[in-house]
Design an enzyme around this catalytic site. Structure first.
Site, mmCIF file in Angstrom:
data_model
loop_
_atom_site.group_PDB
_atom_site.id
_atom_site.type_symbol
_atom_site.label_atom_id
_atom_site.label_comp_id
_atom_site.label_asym_id
_atom_site.label_seq_id
_atom_site.Cartn_x
_atom_site.Cartn_y
_atom_site.Cartn_z
ATOM 1 N N ASP A 64 0.860 -1.180 0.000
ATOM 2 C CA ASP A 64 0.000 0.000 0.000
ATOM 3 C C ASP A 64 0.896 1.229 0.000
ATOM 4 O O ASP A 64 2.080 1.144 0.352
ATOM 5 C CB ASP A 64 -0.906 -0.013 1.240
ATOM 6 C CG ASP A 64 -1.861 1.183 1.292
ATOM 7 O OD1 ASP A 64 -2.230 1.699 0.223
ATOM 8 O OD2 ASP A 64 -2.241 1.596 2.401
ATOM 9 N N SER A 65 0.319 2.365 -0.361
ATOM 10 C CA SER A 65 1.084 3.615 -0.327
ATOM 11 C C SER A 65 1.353 4.055 1.111
ATOM 12 O O SER A 65 2.223 4.884 1.347
ATOM 13 C CB SER A 65 0.318 4.704 -1.068
ATOM 14 O OG SER A 65 -0.960 4.857 -0.491
ATOM 15 N N CYS A 83 -4.062 -0.719 -2.334
ATOM 16 C CA CYS A 83 -4.084 0.734 -2.492
ATOM 17 C C CYS A 83 -4.992 1.013 -3.678
ATOM 18 O O CYS A 83 -4.762 0.497 -4.764
ATOM 19 C CB CYS A 83 -2.669 1.242 -2.767
ATOM 20 S SG CYS A 83 -2.571 2.946 -3.334
#
Length: 276
Positions: A14-15, A77
């Site tokens: 994920d970011s 994400c």
């Protein structure tokens, strides 16, 4: 298929840290699987970056997870899911599952009147990721999208049932109530943390769709098809890597996962980029 391949972990990136809600769902759906999580916390948010940059970061993140010997990658994400999945699937020969398609399919499955709401960050709503995918699958569905940017800081602050959260949710969601939706996609991995408030405000008749739940089901069936599900009877391990350790990371991570975590490893961004 080699027996040891079954014991390889599932990679999740994920970011930032919202993807930990996806890790929580994965661990619930597939308790015997080990999971390796990478949160690109040094470069968050992805939503304000160009498409080519998001693709570049996503490739680096996937290569990092492949060095950890993962058998599949979940892109937890929504921004990266909406932009980078085709490139990742072309480049890497393992199952790669995003948030958008599983969430869209689950929403269509549950919706009776085919009037679907989607909430997400400005980036996800701005690129119409969910409405495009939902209409690709069913062109008769009506989709109403609404950016809810303040939900992310509220979730990270742990203001799960705070008065301010109710008031902001009311402001964001009243239009969608008037649109007559019967299904609402939580198009950001932070939002499940606030699902009780969202449910209360949107009304009990509206079905909430958590893309993390949807993607967990998809990864389960993909691994089953490929005969890659772990055949161990033990609970899988979890490892956490981030590109920067924000001040409140452990506290917020434990809120998102619903349990304590022992150790978070910091990945050197220079190494991540140079290995790419």
């Amino acid at each position: 298929m080699n027996h040891t391949d079954k014991q390889k972990p599932i990679g999740v990136f994920d970011s930032g840290i919202g993807g930990l809600t996806v890790v929580k769902r994965l661990a619930f759906t597939l308790p015997n699987e080990s999971i390796i999580y990478f949160g690109d916390t040094a470069r968050v948010p992805y939503g304000s970056k160009s498409n080519s940059t998001v693709i570049e970061y996503s490739i680096q993140n996937t290569k990092f997870l492949l060095q950890k010997n993962v058998k599949a990658v979940v892109v937890a994400c929504n921004t990266a899911s909406s932009i980078a999945i085709p490139d990742l699937k072309k480049m890497f020969d393992i199952p790669i599952i995003g948030m958008i398609e599983p969430g869209s399919r689950m929403a269509l499955h549950h919706s009776r009147n085919k009037i679907i709401g989607v909430i997400g960050t400005r980036a996800t709503i701005g690129n119409r990721a969910y409405s495009t995918e939902i209409n690709r699958i069913d062109n008769k569905a009506q989709v109403f999208e609404k950016p809810c940017p303040l939900f992310v800081p509220l979730a990270e602050e742990g203001w799960i049932k705070h008065q301010a959260t109710y008031e902001i949710a009311e402001e964001y969601l009243k239009e969608l109530r008037e649109d007559g939706i019967d299904t609402l996609v939580l198009g950001c991995t932070h939002y499940p943390i606030l699902s009780e408030v969202i449910q209360e405000v949107i009304g009990s008749k509206v079905k909430l769709i958590d893309s993390g739940v949807a993607s967990s089901e998809v990864i389960k069936s993909e691994l089953e098809k490929l005969n890659l599900l772990s055949d161990l009877n033990t609970v899988g391990s979890q490892e956490y890597y981030v590109s920067d350790i924000p001040a409140k990371f452990k506290e917020v991570a434990e809120l998102f996962l619903g349990r304590e975590i022992d150790h978070v490893h910091k990945v050197d961004l220079e190494v991540l980029i140079s290995e790419h």
